[in-house]
Each structure stands twice: as structure tokens, then as C-alpha cells.
Write a protein that holds these residues in place. Sequence first.
Motif, short mmCIF file in Angstrom:
data_model
loop_
_atom_site.label_atom_id
_atom_site.label_comp_id
_atom_site.label_asym_id
_atom_site.label_seq_id
_atom_site.Cartn_x
_atom_site.Cartn_y
_atom_site.Cartn_z
N PHE A 62 -5.99 33.71 22.05
CA PHE A 62 -7.06 33.70 21.72
C PHE A 62 -7.14 33.55 19.70
CE2 PHE A 62 -7.72 37.13 24.60
CZ PHE A 62 -8.29 36.56 25.70
N PHE A 63 -6.56 33.63 19.09
CA PHE A 63 -6.65 32.76 17.28
C PHE A 63 -6.18 31.38 17.78
CE2 PHE A 63 -6.44 37.41 16.44
CZ PHE A 63 -8.09 37.21 15.22
N SER A 64 -5.83 31.68 19.08
CA SER A 64 -5.05 29.93 18.72
C SER A 64 -5.65 28.74 19.58
CB SER A 64 -3.59 29.78 19.82
OG SER A 64 -2.86 30.36 18.98
N LEU A 65 -6.67 28.94 19.88
CA LEU A 65 -8.09 28.65 20.54
C LEU A 65 -8.57 28.72 20.01
CD1 LEU A 65 -9.36 27.61 23.37
CD2 LEU A 65 -10.25 30.07 24.13
N ALA A 66 -9.21 29.88 19.44
CA ALA A 66 -10.39 29.66 18.41
C ALA A 66 -10.10 28.52 16.97
CB ALA A 66 -10.58 30.96 17.72
N SER A 67 -8.68 28.81 16.67
CA SER A 67 -8.48 27.88 14.96
C SER A 67 -8.45 26.83 15.73
CB SER A 67 -6.53 27.85 15.00
OG SER A 67 -6.81 29.73 14.40
N THR A 68 -7.92 25.96 16.77
CA THR A 68 -8.31 24.26 17.51
C THR A 68 -9.52 24.30 17.51
OG1 THR A 68 -5.76 24.84 19.06
CG2 THR A 68 -7.22 23.02 19.45
N ALA A 69 -10.12 24.94 17.73
CA ALA A 69 -11.62 24.72 18.22
C ALA A 69 -12.07 24.41 17.08
CB ALA A 69 -12.02 25.83 18.94
N LEU A 70 -12.04 25.37 16.03
CA LEU A 70 -12.81 25.29 15.06
C LEU A 70 -11.89 23.61 14.04
CD1 LEU A 70 -12.81 28.46 13.84
CD2 LEU A 70 -14.40 27.18 13.93
N GLY A 71 -10.77 23.55 14.39
CA GLY A 71 -10.27 21.97 14.29
C GLY A 71 -10.43 21.11 14.50
N LEU A 72 -10.65 20.82 15.60
CA LEU A 72 -11.65 19.57 16.46
C LEU A 72 -12.78 19.47 16.49
CD1 LEU A 72 -10.03 20.11 20.52
CD2 LEU A 72 -9.60 18.41 18.56
#
Length: 227
Positions: A62-72
Motif C-alpha cells: 500500500f505504501f509502495s502504491l502511494a509513493s509511486t502515485a505521488l512520484g508519477l
Amino acid sequence: MLRPRPNANGYAALQQRHRVRPKPGFVVRAVVWSIAAVVGITLGILSAAGVVPIALGGQIAFFSLASTALGLLVGDSLSQETTTNHPMPQSRAAGFALATFLGAFGLGFAALVAFGSLPVWAVVFAALGIIASIILFAFLGASQTNRHKAWTRQARTSEPPNRFEREPEVAARFGIYTAVIWLVTFAVIAVLVFTVGWWWAPLAFVGGFAVMMLVLARMLFSPDKKS
């Protein structure tokens, strides 16, 4: 009584004249990535706190998903043309996206340590991610060139320059001080977590932020040596 006519060369008029409308595709992507970030952060925190029974691997996902989405979201936003700025090159926008991902993922690991999902020693990974993010942000900011469009630069020539614009060496010194402050802050956080407990870590973070604000105020508003 005649009303004064608006200045056709005023900043607001020029901004309206050169307005760039956001691309529909970018708007859709920004909404999707924003929703993904919110969902990832919410489910990650709820699962780490034990409200939602999800295994550790799912919490990290879940935190990986959030971090990737913020980076994108950051990278895509910077690569878009705006009313006042030219689009940032893809490689540099990707650098900002990577820095955002590292910082957000480091904070996610810190949250898992704080909630007890990960052992205390895992705070090292959180610190590494956040420190790497700060260093990358500092490098990208220091090497950034002017992206303002010609009409924006012309409209802002009447504005008095700030201390960092008049004295680039002061801006460079502030960047170095900021990196040192946060390196020391995260070292103190690690020491506190390993000694007295993780609940003291936010106090060190607040202290580091306060010191950075004091240094910024001192450098921006201290008396000019040249004057």
C-alpha cells in the motif's frame, strides 16, 4: 465618473492572454494518481494500526502504491507546459519523481516502524530513503535553470529581487545548511528510536524544521553586507 481602464500590459492581463489550458489526458492521470495515493496512504495506515487486518507485505504494498502515485503525479505535473513556465525535460522531471518516491517511501517505512509492524532497526531504511530524497531534491534544485516564459520574465522585472537572487552564494550556503540540518535530524531520530523510544522521534523532526526556518529567516532578512 469614468472608471480607470485596466492596464492591458498588467500581469493579470498578460497571464490571461498567454493562458495555457491543462490537457484532458493529464487531468485524468492526475486524478487517478491522486486517488491511488490517498487510497494507498489510508489503507497503509489503517492496516499498520491494526484497524484493517492485512499482512506486512500488504502494508508495504500500500505504501509502495502511494509513493509511486505521488512520484508519477509530481513528474507528470512538472513535464506539462503551464501559463508561466515551459515544460520541464522528461529526464529532470523523472528525477523529481524519483526524489518524491524515495521521500514518500521512507516516510511509509517510518510509519510502519512507529506502528510496530516493523522492528525498530528498520528505521534505517526510512532514514536512507528520506536522506536520499533530500540530497536528490537539493541537487535538482541547485542545478535547475530558469523555466519562466519570456512574458513572465518581462512582467516580473519590476519586482525587487530577493536575497537569494541577489547573492547566489547565500542560496548555495542555505542548501548546504539544509542538508546538514536534516542529516543531523534523522541521525538524532535514529538515536532516540533506539534508546528512549519512537514517540520522541517527532520532537526531533519538529526541532530540525524549526532550525531550518530560523536559518532561512536569518539568510533572507539579515543585513546586506554590500549595503
